[in-house]
Design a protein around this motif. Structure first.
Motif, PDB file in Angstrom:
ATOM      1  N   TYR A  70       0.823  -1.210   0.000  1.00 52.56           N
ATOM      2  CA  TYR A  70       0.000   0.000   0.000  1.00 52.56           C
ATOM      3  C   TYR A  70       0.856   1.258   0.000  1.00 52.56           C
ATOM      4  CZ  TYR A  70      -3.553   3.428   1.024  1.00 52.56           C
ATOM      5  OH  TYR A  70      -4.375   4.520   0.952  1.00 52.56           O
ATOM      6  N   ASN A 169      -4.439   5.650  10.186  1.00 50.89           N
ATOM      7  CA  ASN A 169      -4.667   4.295   9.682  1.00 50.89           C
ATOM      8  C   ASN A 169      -3.515   3.378  10.068  1.00 50.89           C
ATOM      9  OD1 ASN A 169      -7.116   5.039   8.097  1.00 50.89           O
ATOM     10  ND2 ASN A 169      -5.618   6.407   7.161  1.00 50.89           N
ATOM     11  N   TYR A 315     -12.717  -2.778 -10.128  1.00 51.92           N
ATOM     12  CA  TYR A 315     -11.968  -1.520 -10.175  1.00 51.92           C
ATOM     13  C   TYR A 315     -11.348  -1.248  -8.813  1.00 51.92           C
ATOM     14  CZ  TYR A 315     -10.506   2.807 -12.317  1.00 51.92           C
ATOM     15  OH  TYR A 315      -9.731   3.802 -12.865  1.00 51.92           O
ATOM     16  N   GLY A 316      -9.995  -1.243  -8.787  1.00 52.28           N
ATOM     17  CA  GLY A 316      -9.249  -1.041  -7.548  1.00 52.28           C
ATOM     18  C   GLY A 316      -9.017  -2.370  -6.850  1.00 52.28           C
ATOM     19  N   ALA A 317      -7.817  -2.540  -6.318  1.00 51.83           N
ATOM     20  CA  ALA A 317      -7.494  -3.738  -5.531  1.00 51.83           C
ATOM     21  C   ALA A 317      -7.027  -3.301  -4.144  1.00 51.83           C
ATOM     22  CB  ALA A 317      -6.430  -4.563  -6.239  1.00 51.83           C
ATOM     23  N   THR A 342      -1.669   0.946  -8.605  1.00 51.26           N
ATOM     24  CA  THR A 342      -0.436   0.733  -7.832  1.00 51.26           C
ATOM     25  C   THR A 342       0.507  -0.200  -8.593  1.00 51.26           C
ATOM     26  OG1 THR A 342      -1.894   0.725  -5.901  1.00 51.26           O
ATOM     27  CG2 THR A 342       0.419   0.141  -5.523  1.00 51.26           C
ATOM     28  N   ALA A 375     -12.710  -0.142  -4.711  1.00 54.78           N
ATOM     29  CA  ALA A 375     -12.174   1.067  -4.043  1.00 54.78           C
ATOM     30  C   ALA A 375     -13.314   2.072  -3.865  1.00 54.78           C
ATOM     31  CB  ALA A 375     -11.034   1.655  -4.867  1.00 54.78           C
ATOM     32  N   ASN A 377     -14.426   3.766  -1.483  1.00 56.08           N
ATOM     33  CA  ASN A 377     -14.147   4.996  -0.728  1.00 56.08           C
ATOM     34  C   ASN A 377     -13.541   6.081  -1.617  1.00 56.08           C
ATOM     35  OD1 ASN A 377     -12.208   2.795  -0.580  1.00 56.08           O
ATOM     36  ND2 ASN A 377     -10.870   4.169   0.545  1.00 56.08           N
TER      37      ASN A 377
END
Ligand code: DWN
Ligand code: SAH
Ligand code: ZN
Length: 406
Positions: A70, A169, A315-317, A342, A375, A377
């Motif tokens: 991340y 976080n 969409y997004g991992a 990423t 994803a 958010n």
């Protein structure tokens, strides 16, 4: 397996079990799937202090290392949020003659790079050496260690007391809560503050955002449980502010007792949590029922779309996609790939469910009929960027707070 609360040793009552799961950021190459690591992903709540937490735990060295996937600077929204955070701390807390701030879990320097540019003394504590290197490349000073009592004592003797200890976080990732707070106590100046922003149990349960539950998130904080934890370690909770990040978080401010006037927000949020029965078995039981409902609805929808010959891609991992795909049993037969910006996730598989991760360019080549937004958010940022998909007739599938097509 933890039978006792990590904070107060009280009894833990399980409220959700998401089954056998890998580590959320354990992206792996197709040839590495043999012997993949799994554990039981279940959460419980302490019947004494109301701290929600994982029952089983993955060792921290398996979660954070030189291959941590991340990168906090990966979204424009997050870059803006953390720059504003830094500017606010510079204006309100770092105002003395030679102020010093320590960030626990600075990752790629998304927050501290602004502090470094302002020429203010700072130190990031970041055990994942690959992201620590990215922070250093942005001019940030980093100590590549896990923050605990021992690390804190070392920082204090080398650099002196900190005016601010910050974490985002990250604090909910640290299982050794007592050592963490003793460390903050050792490090913080008498008038200093410990500020941290973390996923909120209230949002997770209210919005059925069960995909926030994974190995890295050891604790699921509420104002009630954070206040109890703070007091146990000689701190006072002086502020609690809702922020929109990651779908809804709270920024907590701890200070030494009597050093700051507590804001009204603390009492207001405590009352709100009491009124809605945030920690009650009945509330958490309804959450568990809604989680099962989302699984049923999502799998039914994906199977129906497949039967109609429609193409659905992810969409997004994010780490969250590991929880949802493994809990729902969503494999490449239902979602042939996900795209993610990423670089270190691309060419890898989502842990456990083994959906291939491709670069964002794969999304429009050609556009699918539906895109399952893991994803969620970042929905505003992503939907704005991918406007052409929607204009061309494509539809988004969301599953928070419930399964729907938009
Ligand atoms: O607590 C944690 C928080 C800080 O971040 C960690 N345990 C891990 C991580 O959680 P996450 O993986 O759920 O974070 P995000 O920010 O929801 O991840 C978004 C993913 O979507 C990233 O892999 C990047 C990707 N993305 C993309 O492909 N295109 C994001 C945007 C905005 C985009 O336009
Ligand atoms: N602050 C960033 C990154 C959060 S990801 C953001 O809000 O986006 C969590 C980070 O905490 C990871 O980079 C991980 O390596 C780090 N971390 C985990 N345990 C830690 C510990 N004990 N001390 C310091 N950092 C830790
Ligand atoms: Zn407890």
């Amino acid at each position: 397996m933890y039978r006792r609360c990590r904070v107060c040793e009280g009894e833990l009552r399980e409220f959700v079990d998401l089954g056998r799961q890998p580590t959320a950021n354990g992206f792996l190459r197709p040839e590495e799937t043999d012997g993949e690591y799994f554990f039981r992903l279940a959460a419980g709540i302490c019947t004494d202090c109301a701290m929600a937490q994982l029952l089983d735990e993955v060792p921290q060295e398996r979660r954070y290392h030189g291959g941590y996937r991340y990168h906090a600077s990966g979204s424009a929204g997050h870059r803006k949020h953390f720059e504003e955070n830094a500017l606010r701390l510079l204006e309100t807390e770092l105002t003395g003659p030679d102020p010093f701030i320590v960030e626990i879990g600075c990752n790629d320097g998304v927050m501290l790079s602004t502090i470094a540019r302002a020429g203010v003394r700072h130190l990031g504590v970041e055990p994942s050496t690959n992201v620590a290197e990215l922070a250093r490349a942005r001019g940030v000073d980093v100590l590549t260690e896990f923050f605990d009592e021992r690390t804190a004592a070392g920082i204090r003797s080398r650099h002196g007391a900190a005016d601010v200890v910050f974490g985002a976080n990250t604090i909910c990732h640290i299982a050794h809560a007592a050592s963490l707070l003793r460390g903050v106590d050792a490090l913080l100046a008498p008038g200093g503050v410990f500020v941290f922003e973390e996923p909120y149990l209230g949002t997770i349960t209210e919005r059925t955002a069960f995909d926030q539950i994974y190995d890295e998130h050891v604790f699921y904080f509420s104002v009630t449980s954070v206040r109890a934890m703070a007091e146990r370690h000689g701190f006072e909770l002086v502020d609690a502010e809702r922020i929109p990040l990651h779908g809804g978080e709270i920024r907590y401010t701890l200070a030494r007792p009597g050093a700051r006037v507590p804001s009204h927000a603390v009492q207001e949020l405590l009352a709100e949590e009491r009124e809605r029965g945030l920690s009650d078995p009945a509330t958490l039981g309804r959450f568990r029922d809604r989680v099962e409902r989302v699984r049923k609805d999502l799998v039914t929808l994906l199977r129906d779309l497949r039967a109609q010959g429609k193409r659905v891609v992810g969409y997004g991992a994010p780490g969250k996609s590991t929880t949802v795909t493994n809990y729902c049993g969503i494999g490449p037969d239902l979602v042939p790939f996900v795209c993610d910006s990423t670089p270190s996730k691309q060419g890898h598989l989502v842990p456990g469910s083994h959906l291939p991760v491709l670069p964002p360019e794969a999304f429009s080549d050609p556009y699918p009929d539906y895109a399952l937004l893991f994803a969620w958010n970042h929905a505003d940022e992503i939907m704005a960027k991918e406007r052409a998909f929607r204009q061309g007739g494509g539809r988004w599938i969301l599953y928070v707070p419930e399964v729907r097509i938009v």
